[in-house]
Design a protein around this motif. Structure first.
Motif, PDB file in Angstrom:
ATOM      1  N   VAL A   1       0.747  -1.245   0.098  1.00  0.00           N
ATOM      2  CA  VAL A   1      -0.132  -0.003   0.091  1.00  0.00           C
ATOM      3  C   VAL A   1       0.757   1.326   0.047  1.00  0.00           C
ATOM      4  O   VAL A   1       0.420   2.323  -0.565  1.00  0.00           O
ATOM      5  CB  VAL A   1      -1.005   0.040   1.066  1.00  0.00           C
TER       6      VAL A   1
ATOM      7  N   CYS B   1      -5.293  -3.986   2.031  1.00  0.00           N
ATOM      8  CA  CYS B   1      -4.628  -3.951   3.441  1.00  0.00           C
ATOM      9  C   CYS B   1      -4.459  -5.744   3.531  1.00  0.00           C
ATOM     10  O   CYS B   1      -4.016  -5.992   4.694  1.00  0.00           O
ATOM     11  CB  CYS B   1      -5.054  -3.567   4.366  1.00  0.00           C
TER      12      CYS B   1
ATOM     13  N   MET C   1      -4.296  -1.172   8.185  1.00  0.00           N
ATOM     14  CA  MET C   1      -5.463  -0.115   7.847  1.00  0.00           C
ATOM     15  C   MET C   1      -5.520   0.821   8.798  1.00  0.00           C
ATOM     16  O   MET C   1      -5.674   1.787   8.364  1.00  0.00           O
ATOM     17  CB  MET C   1      -6.729  -1.008   7.923  1.00  0.00           C
TER      18      MET C   1
ATOM     19  N   SER D   1      -4.586   4.936   8.190  1.00  0.00           N
ATOM     20  CA  SER D   1      -5.565   5.763   8.254  1.00  0.00           C
ATOM     21  C   SER D   1      -5.258   7.050   8.801  1.00  0.00           C
ATOM     22  O   SER D   1      -5.961   8.184   8.579  1.00  0.00           O
ATOM     23  CB  SER D   1      -6.996   5.143   9.011  1.00  0.00           C
TER      24      SER D   1
ATOM     25  N   LEU E   1      -9.562   2.088   1.433  1.00  0.00           N
ATOM     26  CA  LEU E   1      -8.808   1.112   2.212  1.00  0.00           C
ATOM     27  C   LEU E   1      -9.761  -0.125   2.223  1.00  0.00           C
ATOM     28  O   LEU E   1     -10.815  -0.060   2.818  1.00  0.00           O
ATOM     29  CB  LEU E   1      -8.411   1.439   3.397  1.00  0.00           C
TER      30      LEU E   1
END
Ligand code: S3P
Length: 450
Positions: free
Chosen positions: A60, A94, A101, A105, A117
């Motif tokens: 990510v 994720c 996650m 965030s 996500l």
């Protein structure tokens, strides 16, 4: 559909002996990548955990424009600074990683673009309102999948400049604490977070080492948004950041060596941050022979070697502040308790219900399938020991820590234990099976033709 694998574990016929280098710490491996990305400069890390969860973090971050090179247990993260991320083309997956996650965030709350996500089935069942609530109060826009009172993934986060916050955590959670502390870097003034219990403090230690204005006073953490670039992580002397072995992974070997008569093992360079050592302290109170040696602090994290010898255990009541310092270790603690004399009763651990599985229900189901008598409670479990465990077939519940706990239970069972869907072990500890074998345990993947 991914192919599932069954692990068959034989009852131990010999003591566990030898030295085992346990895989790197999962919490630190996520953070060195996520926080390294926020720095200006290059972070080199060694001892990095290459497992499903941590590789999801690299994936990510790369999709957000962060250059990262990974070769086995070494990574190089080229920090982009607080504002150097780019909007991803697609939703970010994720995998099964709650840490990815929730911590991400906090960073995305400060980015001037929208990101979605998502994750696998298990992650899409886990609560996200706990991070959405404070991040919205800081000014981020967060859409979630609302089911009744619960907010679940996917999350779509539209960030930007944030307001400072004074936030009292409603639960003892390092992931929620970290999400707010990371968002606080993007705020218009100093923020404070007040903890509900001593959750792991790796984010605080790293942010301090990076030069962020972070101070800790008892349960209160204060963050002043940085006016200068954050420094890359390292060992403080120009070398790489060295990640110690994961105490949560070492826990399985520690309990195995404690339970198998006559065992004696050595585990070098295990993370011994006091916010992570709850299980070792509980086992010592139960009578386990666990001796830390060569203790030192490097890269801001305490660590040392562990010597473990087989011993008899006594049950004990468990509750209060130690629970969060042992939060990932309750599946393996339950296994230890089945072999301890007397009653073990766990309270104040309702958070276990929202981990990779409902760990109270899953541990009770797994041990019951092996013949144990264990009472399920809303916030824990209780049992009287010692108990005889029988062989049989059990399911991992797609929870890595449950699969490994049941593999250790099998060592003291009366017959072989087959653990279905055990490939999930790769989420956090891909070298678990070879290390256990090297210490003398007999376990094999069914497709290997045992
Ligand atoms: C983690 C925090 C804990 C822990 C998880 C890793 C982290 O979760 O259970 O395995 O790295 O911050 P919570 O913050 O939800 O308790």
């Amino acid at each position: 559909m991914p192919k599932h694998k069954t692990l068959t574990v034989q009852p131990a016929t010999q003591p566990l002996r030898g030295s085992a280098l346990v895989a790197g710490d999962k919490s630190l491996s996520h953070r060195v990548a996520l926080l390294g990305a926020l720095a200006e400069g290059t972070t080199h890390a060694e001892g990095w955990l290459a497992a499903e969860d941590t590789l999801a973090t690299l994936r990510v971050l790369r999709a957000l424009g962060v250059p990262i090179a990974q070769d086995g247990d070494r990574i190089t993260v080229t920090g982009v600074g607080l504002q150097g991320f780019s909007a991803p083309a697609d939703a970010l997956d994720c995998g099964g990683s709650g840490t990815t996650m929730r911590l991400l965030s906090g960073i995305l709350a400060g980015q001037p673009f929208a990101t979605t996500l998502t994750g696998n089935d298990a992650l899409r069942r886990r609560p996200m309102g706990r991070i959405a609530t404070p991040l919205r109060r800081m000014g981020a826009t967060i859409e979630s999948h609302v089911v009744g009172q619960r907010e679940l993934p996917p999350l779509t986060i539209t960030g930007g400049p944030l307001r400072a916050i004074d936030y009292t955590l409603p639960i003892a959670s390092a992931q929620v604490k970290s999400a707010v502390l990371l968002a606080a870097l993007f705020a218009d003034g100093p923020s404070t977070v007040i903890e509900a219990g001593p959750a792991r403090d790796h984010t605080e230690r790293m942010l301090s080492a990076m030069g962020a204005g972070l101070t800790v006073d008892g349960p209160t953490i204060r963050v002043v948004p940085p006016t200068a670039p954050l420094r890359p992580l390292g060992d403080g002397a120009g070398g790489p950041f060295r990640i110690p072995a994961d105490p949560s992974s070492a826990a399985f070997l520690v309990v195995a060596a404690t339970l198998v008569r006559g065992s004696h093992i050595r585990l070098p360079d295990v993370g011994l941050n006091p916010t992570r050592t709850g299980l070792f302290e509980l086992l010592q109170q139960m009578g386990a022979k666990i001796s830390p040696e060569n203790a030192l602090t490097q890269g801001g994290e305490p660590r040392g070697d562990l010597q473990v010898a087989g011993s008899e255990l006594n049950g004990l009541p468990i509750g209060g502040e130690i629970v969060v310092r042992a939060i990932d270790e309750f599946p393996i603690l339950a296994v230890a308790a089945t072999q301890a004399s007397g009653r073990t009763e766990v309270r104040d651990a309702a958070e276990l219900r929202v981990k990779e599985s409902d760990r109270i229900a899953a541990v009770v189901a797994g041990l019951t399938a092996l013949g144990a008598k264990i009472e399920e409670r809303a916030d824990g479990f209780a049992l009287n020991g010692p108990q005889r465990l029988r062989g049989g077939t059990v399911d991992s519940a797609m929870d890595h820590r449950l699969a490994m706990a049941l593999a250790v239970a099998a060592l003291v069972a009366e017959g072989p234990v087959r653990i279905e869907r055990a490939e999930v072990i790769d989420d956090s500890f891909p070298t678990f099976v070879p290390l256990m074998r090297a210490l003398g345990a007999e376990m094999a993947w069914e497709c290997e033709g045992r």
